[in-house]
Design a protein around this motif. Structure first.
Motif, PDB file in Angstrom:
ATOM      1  N   MET A 110      61.102  45.939  23.049  1.00  0.00           N
ATOM      2  CA  MET A 110      62.119  45.858  23.665  1.00  0.00           C
ATOM      3  C   MET A 110      61.105  44.616  25.059  1.00  0.00           C
ATOM      4  O   MET A 110      59.648  44.267  24.693  1.00  0.00           O
ATOM      5  CB  MET A 110      62.667  46.430  24.769  1.00  0.00           C
ATOM      6  CG  MET A 110      63.514  47.544  23.690  1.00  0.00           C
ATOM      7  SD  MET A 110      64.181  48.814  24.803  1.00  0.00           S
ATOM      8  CE  MET A 110      65.105  47.257  25.617  1.00  0.00           C
ATOM      9  N   THR A 111      61.819  43.835  25.223  1.00  0.00           N
ATOM     10  CA  THR A 111      61.243  42.747  26.475  1.00  0.00           C
ATOM     11  C   THR A 111      60.766  42.716  27.478  1.00  0.00           C
ATOM     12  O   THR A 111      61.657  44.021  28.432  1.00  0.00           O
ATOM     13  CB  THR A 111      62.459  41.429  27.015  1.00  0.00           C
ATOM     14  OG1 THR A 111      62.728  40.804  25.468  1.00  0.00           O
ATOM     15  CG2 THR A 111      61.831  40.858  27.092  1.00  0.00           C
ATOM     16  N   LEU A 112      59.600  42.498  27.897  1.00  0.00           N
ATOM     17  CA  LEU A 112      59.467  43.477  29.151  1.00  0.00           C
ATOM     18  C   LEU A 112      59.319  42.361  30.409  1.00  0.00           C
ATOM     19  O   LEU A 112      58.617  41.560  29.656  1.00  0.00           O
ATOM     20  CB  LEU A 112      57.340  43.701  29.432  1.00  0.00           C
ATOM     21  CG  LEU A 112      56.840  44.395  30.821  1.00  0.00           C
ATOM     22  CD1 LEU A 112      57.710  45.973  31.198  1.00  0.00           C
ATOM     23  CD2 LEU A 112      55.889  44.365  30.245  1.00  0.00           C
ATOM     24  N   VAL A 113      60.513  42.122  31.044  1.00  0.00           N
ATOM     25  CA  VAL A 113      59.984  41.786  32.045  1.00  0.00           C
ATOM     26  C   VAL A 113      59.140  42.397  33.467  1.00  0.00           C
ATOM     27  O   VAL A 113      59.600  43.298  34.327  1.00  0.00           O
ATOM     28  CB  VAL A 113      61.900  41.558  32.967  1.00  0.00           C
ATOM     29  CG1 VAL A 113      62.105  40.844  33.488  1.00  0.00           C
ATOM     30  CG2 VAL A 113      63.024  41.660  31.479  1.00  0.00           C
ATOM     31  N   ALA A 114      58.889  40.931  33.839  1.00  0.00           N
ATOM     32  CA  ALA A 114      57.397  40.808  35.064  1.00  0.00           C
ATOM     33  C   ALA A 114      58.671  40.954  36.109  1.00  0.00           C
ATOM     34  O   ALA A 114      58.948  39.069  35.880  1.00  0.00           O
ATOM     35  CB  ALA A 114      56.419  41.102  35.025  1.00  0.00           C
ATOM     36  N   ILE A 115      58.709  40.601  37.653  1.00  0.00           N
ATOM     37  CA  ILE A 115      59.097  40.470  39.014  1.00  0.00           C
ATOM     38  C   ILE A 115      57.896  40.159  39.577  1.00  0.00           C
ATOM     39  O   ILE A 115      58.059  41.593  40.320  1.00  0.00           O
ATOM     40  CB  ILE A 115      60.443  41.080  39.441  1.00  0.00           C
ATOM     41  CG1 ILE A 115      61.645  40.923  38.060  1.00  0.00           C
ATOM     42  CG2 ILE A 115      60.940  40.909  40.140  1.00  0.00           C
ATOM     43  CD1 ILE A 115      62.947  41.742  37.895  1.00  0.00           C
ATOM     44  N   LEU A 116      58.165  39.255  40.004  1.00  0.00           N
ATOM     45  CA  LEU A 116      56.433  38.682  40.998  1.00  0.00           C
ATOM     46  C   LEU A 116      57.709  38.759  42.539  1.00  0.00           C
ATOM     47  O   LEU A 116      58.470  37.667  42.337  1.00  0.00           O
ATOM     48  CB  LEU A 116      56.144  37.868  40.878  1.00  0.00           C
ATOM     49  CG  LEU A 116      55.069  37.380  42.629  1.00  0.00           C
ATOM     50  CD1 LEU A 116      53.738  38.487  42.696  1.00  0.00           C
ATOM     51  CD2 LEU A 116      54.284  35.697  41.741  1.00  0.00           C
ATOM     52  N   SER A 117      57.647  39.692  43.150  1.00  0.00           N
ATOM     53  CA  SER A 117      58.622  39.519  44.264  1.00  0.00           C
ATOM     54  C   SER A 117      57.961  39.088  45.808  1.00  0.00           C
ATOM     55  O   SER A 117      57.059  39.533  45.918  1.00  0.00           O
ATOM     56  CB  SER A 117      59.373  40.799  44.772  1.00  0.00           C
ATOM     57  OG  SER A 117      58.899  41.676  45.367  1.00  0.00           O
ATOM     58  N   GLY A 118      58.275  37.690  46.760  1.00  0.00           N
ATOM     59  CA  GLY A 118      57.918  37.753  47.422  1.00  0.00           C
ATOM     60  C   GLY A 118      59.194  37.956  49.448  1.00  0.00           C
ATOM     61  O   GLY A 118      59.978  38.761  49.189  1.00  0.00           O
ATOM     62  N   ALA A 119      58.147  37.015  49.941  1.00  0.00           N
ATOM     63  CA  ALA A 119      58.927  37.836  51.233  1.00  0.00           C
ATOM     64  C   ALA A 119      60.616  37.594  51.269  1.00  0.00           C
ATOM     65  O   ALA A 119      61.357  38.164  52.120  1.00  0.00           O
ATOM     66  CB  ALA A 119      58.389  36.987  52.529  1.00  0.00           C
ATOM     67  N   GLY A 120      60.816  36.311  50.590  1.00  0.00           N
ATOM     68  CA  GLY A 120      62.115  36.161  50.761  1.00  0.00           C
ATOM     69  C   GLY A 120      63.393  37.082  50.256  1.00  0.00           C
ATOM     70  O   GLY A 120      64.486  37.458  50.127  1.00  0.00           O
ATOM     71  N   VAL A 121      62.387  38.751  49.238  1.00  0.00           N
ATOM     72  CA  VAL A 121      63.365  38.683  48.239  1.00  0.00           C
ATOM     73  C   VAL A 121      63.947  40.192  49.562  1.00  0.00           C
ATOM     74  O   VAL A 121      65.402  40.646  49.629  1.00  0.00           O
ATOM     75  CB  VAL A 121      62.417  40.155  47.656  1.00  0.00           C
ATOM     76  CG1 VAL A 121      63.538  40.848  47.206  1.00  0.00           C
ATOM     77  CG2 VAL A 121      62.239  38.873  46.174  1.00  0.00           C
ATOM     78  N   SER A 122      63.351  39.832  51.030  1.00  0.00           N
ATOM     79  CA  SER A 122      63.541  41.221  51.776  1.00  0.00           C
ATOM     80  C   SER A 122      63.932  40.609  52.983  1.00  0.00           C
ATOM     81  O   SER A 122      64.211  41.054  54.150  1.00  0.00           O
ATOM     82  CB  SER A 122      62.222  41.349  51.929  1.00  0.00           C
ATOM     83  OG  SER A 122      61.745  42.648  51.278  1.00  0.00           O
ATOM     84  N   THR A 123      64.231  38.936  53.459  1.00  0.00           N
ATOM     85  CA  THR A 123      65.342  38.312  54.336  1.00  0.00           C
ATOM     86  C   THR A 123      66.527  39.157  54.567  1.00  0.00           C
ATOM     87  O   THR A 123      66.868  39.011  55.721  1.00  0.00           O
ATOM     88  CB  THR A 123      65.304  37.229  53.758  1.00  0.00           C
ATOM     89  OG1 THR A 123      65.613  36.121  52.747  1.00  0.00           O
ATOM     90  CG2 THR A 123      63.130  36.419  54.277  1.00  0.00           C
ATOM     91  N   ASP A 124      67.715  39.074  53.244  1.00  0.00           N
ATOM     92  CA  ASP A 124      68.519  39.576  53.473  1.00  0.00           C
ATOM     93  C   ASP A 124      68.489  41.453  54.026  1.00  0.00           C
ATOM     94  O   ASP A 124      70.414  41.336  54.233  1.00  0.00           O
ATOM     95  CB  ASP A 124      69.215  39.454  51.933  1.00  0.00           C
ATOM     96  CG  ASP A 124      70.156  38.278  52.103  1.00  0.00           C
ATOM     97  OD1 ASP A 124      69.871  37.266  52.856  1.00  0.00           O
ATOM     98  OD2 ASP A 124      70.223  38.065  50.723  1.00  0.00           O
ATOM     99  N   SER A 125      67.384  41.544  54.617  1.00  0.00           N
ATOM    100  CA  SER A 125      67.220  42.687  54.656  1.00  0.00           C
ATOM    101  C   SER A 125      66.981  42.823  56.087  1.00  0.00           C
ATOM    102  O   SER A 125      67.030  43.762  56.873  1.00  0.00           O
ATOM    103  CB  SER A 125      66.618  44.254  54.289  1.00  0.00           C
ATOM    104  OG  SER A 125      67.057  44.283  52.748  1.00  0.00           O
ATOM    105  N   GLY A 126      67.097  42.069  56.791  1.00  0.00           N
ATOM    106  CA  GLY A 126      66.702  41.556  57.902  1.00  0.00           C
ATOM    107  C   GLY A 126      65.069  41.384  58.601  1.00  0.00           C
ATOM    108  O   GLY A 126      64.659  41.613  60.024  1.00  0.00           O
ATOM    109  N   ILE A 127      63.750  41.156  57.083  1.00  0.00           N
ATOM    110  CA  ILE A 127      62.985  41.222  57.671  1.00  0.00           C
ATOM    111  C   ILE A 127      62.282  39.604  57.807  1.00  0.00           C
ATOM    112  O   ILE A 127      62.947  38.792  56.515  1.00  0.00           O
ATOM    113  CB  ILE A 127      62.284  42.027  56.977  1.00  0.00           C
ATOM    114  CG1 ILE A 127      62.493  43.303  56.580  1.00  0.00           C
ATOM    115  CG2 ILE A 127      61.018  41.950  56.677  1.00  0.00           C
ATOM    116  CD1 ILE A 127      61.722  44.485  55.647  1.00  0.00           C
ATOM    117  N   PRO A 128      61.704  39.208  58.239  1.00  0.00           N
ATOM    118  CA  PRO A 128      61.334  37.605  58.484  1.00  0.00           C
ATOM    119  C   PRO A 128      60.343  37.442  56.958  1.00  0.00           C
ATOM    120  O   PRO A 128      59.533  38.370  57.069  1.00  0.00           O
ATOM    121  CB  PRO A 128      61.507  37.177  60.091  1.00  0.00           C
ATOM    122  CG  PRO A 128      60.630  38.445  60.405  1.00  0.00           C
ATOM    123  CD  PRO A 128      61.949  39.727  59.732  1.00  0.00           C
TER     124      PRO A 128
END
Length: 255
Positions: A1-19
């Protein structure tokens, strides 16, 4: 099966109120002096910097933050049966709070939810240290050896944990799809993971408001808001992998 790797940065958390830090309204652009509060040499040498750092931690938006649609979408992709590994530059723990198993999250820059002693390396909960600050200790020391305590995050001037970085590189080399989301891809060595993935045959997808140095290597770039763009993208990847709800594979496949 396809392995999906996700590199997440600060932009992922801005909607949670974290600048974020380096965006147009980022913390370092608004207050360059704030960078000293998370720079190892300044922190270790100056008690005033440490006191200000503890006050900054007390006021952090992370303590009241909740996972947003992007975090939940990643957790849903994992629950669909698609093999997922998250490599995050964030220290807020929101991927785990959204339901992604901790063993599937690599925290490249450590975690703000713990503190570590710079002398004996004992670790304890950030909440306990902040309670001591609230009680009047402006610069709490290690309760084991009396050493200087710091957040269990990688400060400027510190190296990444080589074991964590090695695991991240292995994921980048082994994945079929590499999604870089909410990251400027300017901070090394984290940014290099995108290039490593491409070099080993992965499809690179960049989801970020601003252009990145790796866009030309990407099969797809998405400039739409992360809170809507990432869930849509991950649903599409699940459908391609045959693990989306309603497909023949269902959720029987593990990872």
């Amino acid at each position: 099966m396809t392995l999906v790797a996700i590199l997440s940065g600060a932009g992922v958390s801005t909607d949670s109120g974290i600048p974020d830090y380096r965006g147009p309204n980022g913390l370092w652009r608004k207050d360059p002096e704030a960078e000293k509060l998370v720079t190892y040499d300044f922190y270790m040498a100056d008690p005033d910097i440490r006191r200000r750092s503890w006050q900054m931690r007390r006021a952090s938006a992370a303590w009241n933050a909740e996972p947003n649609a992007a975090h939940r979408a990643v957790a849903e992709l994992e629950r669909s049966g698609t093999p997922v590994r998250v490599i995050t530059q964030n220290v807020d723990g929101l991927h785990q709070l959204a339901g992604l198993p901790a063993r599937k999250v690599l925290e490249l820059h450590g975690t703000a939810r713990e503190v570590v002693c710079t002398r004996c390396h004992a670790r304890s909960a950030m909440a306990d240290a902040l309670a001591r600050v609230e009680a009047g200790d402006p610069d709490p020391s290690c309760e084991v050896c009396g050493g200087i305590l710091k957040s269990a995050t990688v400060m400027f001037g510190e190296r990444l944990d080589p074991m964590v970085l090695g695991q991240a590189m292995a994921i980048a080399k082994g994945c079929e799809v590499f999604v870089a989301v909410g990251t400027t891809l300017q901070v090394q060595p984290a940014a290099s993971l995108a290039g490593i993935a491409v070099d080993h045959g992965a499809r690179l997808i960049v989801v970020n408001a601003e252009p990145t140095p790796y866009d030309e290597l990407a099969e797809e770039t998405v400039r739409e808001p992360i809170g809507t763009a990432l869930p849509a993208l991950l649903r599409r990847l699940a459908a391609e992998a045959g693990t989306a709800p309603g497909t023949d594979s269902g959720t029987a496949q593990g990872s």
